[in-house]
Design an enzyme around this catalytic site. Structure first.
Site, PDB file in Angstrom:
ATOM      1  N   SER A 263      37.490  56.528  45.741  1.00  0.00           N
ATOM      2  CA  SER A 263      38.948  56.575  45.696  1.00  0.00           C
ATOM      3  C   SER A 263      39.377  57.783  44.872  1.00  0.00           C
ATOM      4  O   SER A 263      39.062  58.910  45.219  1.00  0.00           O
ATOM      5  CB  SER A 263      39.503  55.264  45.122  1.00  0.00           C
ATOM      6  OG  SER A 263      40.906  55.243  45.192  1.00  0.00           O
ATOM      7  N   THR A 264      40.063  57.568  43.756  1.00  0.00           N
ATOM      8  CA  THR A 264      40.588  58.668  42.949  1.00  0.00           C
ATOM      9  C   THR A 264      39.473  59.628  42.531  1.00  0.00           C
ATOM     10  O   THR A 264      38.492  59.226  41.933  1.00  0.00           O
ATOM     11  CB  THR A 264      41.285  58.124  41.689  1.00  0.00           C
ATOM     12  OG1 THR A 264      42.215  57.118  42.069  1.00  0.00           O
ATOM     13  CG2 THR A 264      42.008  59.240  40.955  1.00  0.00           C
TER      14      THR A 264
ATOM     15  N   ASP B 290      37.623  48.000  44.511  1.00  0.00           N
ATOM     16  CA  ASP B 290      37.387  47.871  45.949  1.00  0.00           C
ATOM     17  C   ASP B 290      35.912  48.137  46.264  1.00  0.00           C
ATOM     18  O   ASP B 290      35.325  49.096  45.775  1.00  0.00           O
ATOM     19  CB  ASP B 290      38.275  48.857  46.727  1.00  0.00           C
ATOM     20  CG  ASP B 290      38.204  48.637  48.222  1.00  0.00           C
ATOM     21  OD1 ASP B 290      37.956  47.489  48.638  1.00  0.00           O
ATOM     22  OD2 ASP B 290      38.397  49.617  48.975  1.00  0.00           O
TER      23      ASP B 290
ATOM     24  N   HIS C 281      39.998  56.236  49.964  1.00  0.00           N
ATOM     25  CA  HIS C 281      41.392  55.803  49.989  1.00  0.00           C
ATOM     26  C   HIS C 281      42.317  57.015  50.132  1.00  0.00           C
ATOM     27  O   HIS C 281      42.510  57.772  49.187  1.00  0.00           O
ATOM     28  CB  HIS C 281      41.742  55.040  48.711  1.00  0.00           C
ATOM     29  CG  HIS C 281      40.942  53.793  48.532  1.00  0.00           C
ATOM     30  ND1 HIS C 281      40.628  53.273  47.297  1.00  0.00           N
ATOM     31  CD2 HIS C 281      40.365  52.947  49.435  1.00  0.00           C
ATOM     32  CE1 HIS C 281      39.920  52.167  47.444  1.00  0.00           C
ATOM     33  NE2 HIS C 281      39.738  51.953  48.727  1.00  0.00           N
TER      34      HIS C 281
ATOM     35  N   MET D 195      39.681  54.165  41.143  1.00  0.00           N
ATOM     36  CA  MET D 195      40.373  53.147  40.368  1.00  0.00           C
ATOM     37  C   MET D 195      40.174  51.779  41.011  1.00  0.00           C
ATOM     38  O   MET D 195      40.077  51.655  42.223  1.00  0.00           O
ATOM     39  CB  MET D 195      41.866  53.481  40.310  1.00  0.00           C
ATOM     40  CG  MET D 195      42.728  52.461  39.570  1.00  0.00           C
ATOM     41  SD  MET D 195      44.465  52.975  39.465  1.00  0.00           S
ATOM     42  CE  MET D 195      44.933  52.944  41.186  1.00  0.00           C
TER      43      MET D 195
END
Length: 380
Positions: A197-198, A321, A224, A318
């Protein structure tokens, strides 16, 4: 003490709107503003900021030019792109992250939307995720981690914790794994399933291009990102890599040496076909925890696959998930879990969550992830 944020945008109204969002928080302060990249370059050289919110389309020196200059001079800064171009031209956004930006927020189309709850929530969420925990800075030039604020003792403690997590996993103290199935003589089909993600788009450039072109497994990948951006990311990774990388499409047949990126706005599932192959199924089912694609959906879909072993890889991001999906997959299939270590993560959230389950087999720095993957799946 509040964390200092530099806001860079050529629109006075947008600078004010972003500053108002930042200054309403108890955690952050809009310490400075700039009208273009040239002013920002001068301020970044002279001052220390916890983060920079950067527009792309500006006069004199635009955002991409600023990022290139910082990269060339090895000036470290935590940069988040806030630009309308992030929506109109996804390639520019991906390029910005390649030059060192760690994430992006799409700028509203007008000042009314800029004062709305959605934009406020997005700015606050990205600042919280990136600045909400002590972490090393990532050098945009080399991608290597540097940690001036982290003491040697703290680093040692972190390493010890990672080792303990792996040890407890191996000893069966936590979340015991399913017994490893004996592979049939003609079997041993493997798959790699990666989630991030991030900080992921930049981090993936330290993993995917270093995979062997003859990797003896396909890879499915959830990053994401909103609709439109994953295609540009996949195309750029394909340009840099020996393996083939593409944005996944409905009914794509999984092939060894290929990487299939879940499209923004769709969940990715792997479905076993009657002829023994596996295909991609894309679902527009509701977002889960605000995420679509969601890594948990991908991992859970693999429970019914005919792969003999699945290598699960969790990189920077973050939240948690992927953790629930890997837990369920572990009860159905032999899996091998690789997690990125804390010092090289932009946000140590997703790797931390899976490490705490005790299911992790390896905790490795970002630059070692590709090697760990190939060690498990081999080459043709």
């Amino acid at each position: 003490m509040k964390k200092n944020i530099l806001v860079v945008d050529d629109s006075a109204l947008m600078r004010r709107a972003i500053c108002d969002i930042i200054n309403t928080s108890n955690e952050y302060e809009a310490a400075d503003t700039c009208r273009d990249g040239l002013e920002a370059y001068d301020k970044i050289k002279k001052n220390k900021y916890d983060a920079v919110l950067l527009d792309i389309n500006m006069p004199r020196m635009n955002g991409l030019e600023l990022l290139q200059k910082l990269q060339k001079e090895n000036i470290r800064a935590t940069v988040i792109v806030v630009s309308s171009l992030a929506k109109e031209d996804a390639k520019i956004t991906i390029q910005a992250m390649e030059y060192g930006a760690i994430d992006f927020v799409t700028k509203p189309e007008n000042i009314i939307e800029a004062k709305g709850l959605r934009f406020r929530g997005e700015i606050t969420a990205i600042l919280n995720s990136v600045l909400g925990q002590p972490k090393p800075r990532i050098s945009p030039l080399s991608g290597s981690a540097v940690s001036p604020a982290k003491s040697a003792a703290a680093a040692a403690a972190s390493a010890s914790a990672a080792v303990s997590a792996v040890s407890s996993r191996t000893s069966g103290a936590q979340a015991p794994k399913a017994a490893v199935k004996k592979l049939s003589a003609g079997g041993n089909k493997k798959l790699v399933a990666l989630a991030c993600s991030t900080g992921g788009p930049k981090s993936l450039q330290s993993v995917i291009p270093y995979l062997d072109r003859n990797m003896d497994a396909p890879m499915v990948l959830v990053q994401h990102m909103p609709t439109g951006f994953t295609k540009s990311m996949a195309e750029r990774l394909n340009e840099l890599s020996k393996v083939r990388v593409k944005e996944a499409e409905e009914n794509d047949v999984l092939r060894n040496g290929w990487v299939y990126v879940a499209p923004g706005g769709f969940h990715l599932e792997v479905v076993a076909a009657k002829d023994g192959t596996h295909k991609i199924h894309l679902s527009d089912a509701p977002a889960i925890g605000g995420l679509r694609p969601c890594a948990n959906v991908m991992y859970k879909s693999l429970k019914k696959s005919s792969y003999d072993q699945i290598v699960c890889v969790v990189l920077t991001g973050m939240g948690a998930d992927g953790t629930e999906g890997i837990r369920e997959l572990n009860r159905a299939k032999p899996i091998y879990v690789i997690a990125q270590d804390e010092p090289t993560c932009v946000v140590y959230g997703m790797p931390k969550a899976i490490a705490e389950t005790g299911l992790v087999d390896e905790v490795v720095p970002l630059t070692n992830v590709s090697k760990s993957i190939i060690n498990q799946v081999g080459v043709k």
